[in-house]
Design a protein around this motif. Structure first.
Motif, PDB file in Angstrom:
ATOM      1  N   ILE A 169       0.840  -1.201   0.000  1.00 43.80           N
ATOM      2  CA  ILE A 169       0.000   0.000   0.000  1.00 43.80           C
ATOM      3  C   ILE A 169       0.876   1.252   0.000  1.00 43.80           C
ATOM      4  CG2 ILE A 169      -1.584   1.374   1.416  1.00 43.80           C
ATOM      5  CD1 ILE A 169      -2.894  -1.251   2.284  1.00 43.80           C
ATOM      6  N   ALA A 170       1.874   1.271   0.881  1.00 36.91           N
ATOM      7  CA  ALA A 170       2.769   2.426   0.971  1.00 36.91           C
ATOM      8  C   ALA A 170       3.527   2.629  -0.333  1.00 36.91           C
ATOM      9  CB  ALA A 170       3.742   2.238   2.137  1.00 36.91           C
ATOM     10  N   LEU A 186      -5.873   6.940  -1.329  1.00 31.50           N
ATOM     11  CA  LEU A 186      -6.130   7.297   0.067  1.00 31.50           C
ATOM     12  C   LEU A 186      -7.595   7.088   0.431  1.00 31.50           C
ATOM     13  CD1 LEU A 186      -3.942  10.507   0.489  1.00 31.50           C
ATOM     14  CD2 LEU A 186      -3.667   8.339   1.708  1.00 31.50           C
ATOM     15  N   PHE A 187      -8.491   7.371  -0.512  1.00 27.36           N
ATOM     16  CA  PHE A 187      -9.918   7.196  -0.239  1.00 27.36           C
ATOM     17  C   PHE A 187     -10.239   5.724   0.010  1.00 27.36           C
ATOM     18  CE2 PHE A 187     -14.434   6.851  -1.340  1.00 27.36           C
ATOM     19  CZ  PHE A 187     -14.959   7.901  -0.603  1.00 27.36           C
ATOM     20  N   PHE A 188      -9.695   4.833  -0.819  1.00 29.15           N
ATOM     21  CA  PHE A 188      -9.931   3.403  -0.616  1.00 29.15           C
ATOM     22  C   PHE A 188      -9.278   2.916   0.673  1.00 29.15           C
ATOM     23  CE2 PHE A 188     -11.399   3.316  -4.956  1.00 29.15           C
ATOM     24  CZ  PHE A 188     -12.282   2.245  -4.983  1.00 29.15           C
ATOM     25  N   ARG A 189      -8.089   3.405   0.967  1.00 31.42           N
ATOM     26  CA  ARG A 189      -7.393   2.971   2.174  1.00 31.42           C
ATOM     27  C   ARG A 189      -8.122   3.432   3.432  1.00 31.42           C
ATOM     28  NH1 ARG A 189      -5.263  -0.811   4.923  1.00 31.42           N
ATOM     29  NH2 ARG A 189      -3.415  -0.306   6.169  1.00 31.42           N
ATOM     30  N   ASP A 190      -8.708   4.615   3.381  1.00 35.26           N
ATOM     31  CA  ASP A 190      -9.289   5.233   4.569  1.00 35.26           C
ATOM     32  C   ASP A 190     -10.738   4.824   4.813  1.00 35.26           C
ATOM     33  OD1 ASP A 190      -9.150   6.795   6.811  1.00 35.26           O
ATOM     34  OD2 ASP A 190      -9.077   8.711   5.765  1.00 35.26           O
ATOM     35  N   THR A 191     -11.446   4.373   3.763  1.00 33.45           N
ATOM     36  CA  THR A 191     -12.880   4.100   3.909  1.00 33.45           C
ATOM     37  C   THR A 191     -13.244   2.625   3.811  1.00 33.45           C
ATOM     38  OG1 THR A 191     -13.350   4.339   1.535  1.00 33.45           O
ATOM     39  CG2 THR A 191     -13.423   6.346   2.897  1.00 33.45           C
ATOM     40  N   VAL A 279       4.079  -5.721  -7.017  1.00 31.03           N
ATOM     41  CA  VAL A 279       3.189  -6.444  -6.111  1.00 31.03           C
ATOM     42  C   VAL A 279       2.930  -7.799  -6.759  1.00 31.03           C
ATOM     43  CG1 VAL A 279       0.952  -6.475  -4.960  1.00 31.03           C
ATOM     44  CG2 VAL A 279       2.159  -4.314  -5.298  1.00 31.03           C
ATOM     45  N   GLY A 280       3.675  -8.806  -6.340  1.00 31.26           N
ATOM     46  CA  GLY A 280       3.710 -10.059  -7.071  1.00 31.26           C
ATOM     47  C   GLY A 280       2.577 -11.024  -6.808  1.00 31.26           C
ATOM     48  N   ASP A 281       1.823 -10.860  -5.702  1.00 28.78           N
ATOM     49  CA  ASP A 281       0.820 -11.865  -5.366  1.00 28.78           C
ATOM     50  C   ASP A 281      -0.532 -11.610  -6.019  1.00 28.78           C
ATOM     51  OD1 ASP A 281      -0.018  -9.677  -3.970  1.00 28.78           O
ATOM     52  OD2 ASP A 281       0.284 -10.532  -1.981  1.00 28.78           O
ATOM     53  N   GLY A 282      -0.651 -10.537  -6.790  1.00 25.28           N
ATOM     54  CA  GLY A 282      -1.906 -10.257  -7.487  1.00 25.28           C
ATOM     55  C   GLY A 282      -2.966  -9.600  -6.628  1.00 25.28           C
ATOM     56  N   ASN A 283      -2.689  -9.410  -5.342  1.00 26.38           N
ATOM     57  CA  ASN A 283      -3.690  -8.814  -4.449  1.00 26.38           C
ATOM     58  C   ASN A 283      -3.544  -7.291  -4.425  1.00 26.38           C
ATOM     59  OD1 ASN A 283      -4.527 -11.397  -3.799  1.00 26.38           O
ATOM     60  ND2 ASN A 283      -3.163 -11.537  -2.042  1.00 26.38           N
ATOM     61  N   TRP A 289      -7.905  -3.865  -1.325  1.00 25.58           N
ATOM     62  CA  TRP A 289      -7.730  -2.733  -0.410  1.00 25.58           C
ATOM     63  C   TRP A 289      -8.879  -2.694   0.601  1.00 25.58           C
ATOM     64  CZ3 TRP A 289      -4.422   1.935  -1.043  1.00 25.58           C
ATOM     65  CH2 TRP A 289      -3.342   1.691  -1.899  1.00 25.58           C
ATOM     66  N   ARG A 290     -10.075  -3.048   0.172  1.00 23.77           N
ATOM     67  CA  ARG A 290     -11.212  -3.129   1.101  1.00 23.77           C
ATOM     68  C   ARG A 290     -10.950  -4.199   2.163  1.00 23.77           C
ATOM     69  NH1 ARG A 290     -16.793  -2.493   1.874  1.00 23.77           N
ATOM     70  NH2 ARG A 290     -17.996  -4.403   2.210  1.00 23.77           N
ATOM     71  N   HIS A 291     -10.445  -5.353   1.723  1.00 24.11           N
ATOM     72  CA  HIS A 291     -10.124  -6.412   2.677  1.00 24.11           C
ATOM     73  C   HIS A 291      -9.012  -5.975   3.631  1.00 24.11           C
ATOM     74  CE1 HIS A 291     -12.878  -9.122   0.942  1.00 24.11           C
ATOM     75  NE2 HIS A 291     -12.174  -9.487  -0.100  1.00 24.11           N
TER      76      HIS A 291
END
Length: 350
Positions: A169-170, A186-191, A279-283, A289-291
């Motif tokens: 994420i960072a 930031l919106f997805f990370r924060d909400t 980001v190698g794991d595809g997530n 980000w919601r999870h």
């Protein structure tokens, strides 16, 4: 009960539907992997009227329109229904089968179970077929829901949703060079919002002063999303770069011609940033980000009932999945909270 024979054609399970004897009410399909699929049905459905493929296709479109208008389903949900029911239609065409017959639905579902699909994919197919069957029964297009006696796949009791890691994420935030891209992340990370909820936002839904936004989630349920100062400031900077009348969409496309950002555009943004930072794991997608929001707020100590409200879950059982921890996390928690301390041992030895 009748044991049903089948043939494998292009990795598809094909059952001889015509060979069933008159009055047969129960069949068992013996799958090569040792599993069995048993089904009971009524004569009234087996002897139902003939429905042409074109008529059935029109029913599917009417059903999807119903979900859109009456249940306000998200665009991606509607696409999923069209895709999977379209696969059913193609199977019907190949097998020259009558969708008015229960045994046809059972045969198709058996063909899905025979393929090497995950239990979650099978569950998705089952849910759509069952929901569509119920609708056909309600509309009196069929006497009963053909899937009514079919048992859904059993999912594992504990499954931690795939979530992006904090370090990724960072890294993606550092790689977001435009004010729009940074505001989106930031919106997805924060909400912890759903992609469809974010994309449906207009500026009239956003209260920057109070740090919240109104969305309509699954089941047409309205709720508030909340965001902190760093996200609010990012939104304010982004707002100055776009048209922001109350009716304007919050998220605009950067493509030529502009317009509101689509899900494909949103996904490609996350994908592009993820590839830059490996980001190698595809997530990396918006739902990951919601999870991550659910996982990290749970580990920070948020009460489950409050997290349920923030995420817009109808059932708290869905929210509880974020309380699934691995062995290392459980051991660390035990070390922190165990009542057996050195001073207790000192008292015992006295």
């Amino acid at each position: 009960m009748v044991n049903v024979n089948f043939n494998m054609v292009n990795d598809q399970l094909q059952i001889d539907l015509v060979a069933l004897p008159s009055g047969c009410r129960e069949v068992m399909v013996n799958l090569p992997n040792g599993q069995h699929l048993t089904y009971q049905f009524d004569d009234v459905v087996v002897k139902g009227r003939r429905i042409s493929i074109e008529e059935f296709r029109q029913m599917v479109e009417e059903f999807v329109d119903y979900l859109d208008i009456n249940e306000s389903r998200a665009e991606n949900t509607l696409k999923g229904y069209r895709k999977r029911l379209g696969q059913f239609i193609e199977w019907l065409k190949r097998n020259e089968a009558n969708p008015a017959e229960v045994r046809v639905w059972v045969a198709y579902y058996a063909s899905l179970k025979r393929r090497q699909l995950s239990v979650y994919t099978c569950k998705g197919h089952y849910h759509i077929l069952n929901r569509y069957g119920k609708w056909l029964e309600e509309k009196r297009c069929l006497p009963v829901n053909p899937m009514r006696e079919v048992e859904p796949p059993v999912l594992p009791k504990e499954r931690l949703p795939k979530a992006i890691y904090q370090e990724h994420i960072a890294a993606m935030l550092r790689e977001a060079k435009t004010v729009r891209d940074r505001a989106i992340l930031l919106f997805f990370r924060d909400t912890g919002c759903r992609a469809a909820e974010a994309l449906s936002l207009t500026w009239g839904d956003v209260n920057l002063e109070e740090g919240k936004a109104r969305v309509v989630g699954k089941g047409n349920k309205e709720r508030w999303l909340y965001f902190k100062g760093v996200t609010r400031r990012a939104l304010e900077r982004y707002r100055e770069t776009v048209s922001h009348k109350k009716s304007d969409p919050v998220w605009w496309s950067n493509q030529k011609g502009g317009g509101a950002l689509t899900y494909d555009g949103l996904y490609k943004l996350f994908q592009r940033l993820a590839e830059r930072v490996d980001v190698g794991d595809g997530n990396f997608n918006p739902h990951a980000w919601r999870h991550a929001f659910g996982r990290d707020t749970t580990r920070a100590g948020i009460p489950t009932a409050q997290l349920q409200e923030l995420l817009g879950h109808t059932s708290i059982e869905v929210t509880k999945v974020y309380a699934t921890f691995n062995d290392t996390e459980l051991q660390e928690a035990h070390d922190r909270y165990s009542p057996v301390e050195d001073d207790l041992l000192a008292l015992v030895s006295e």
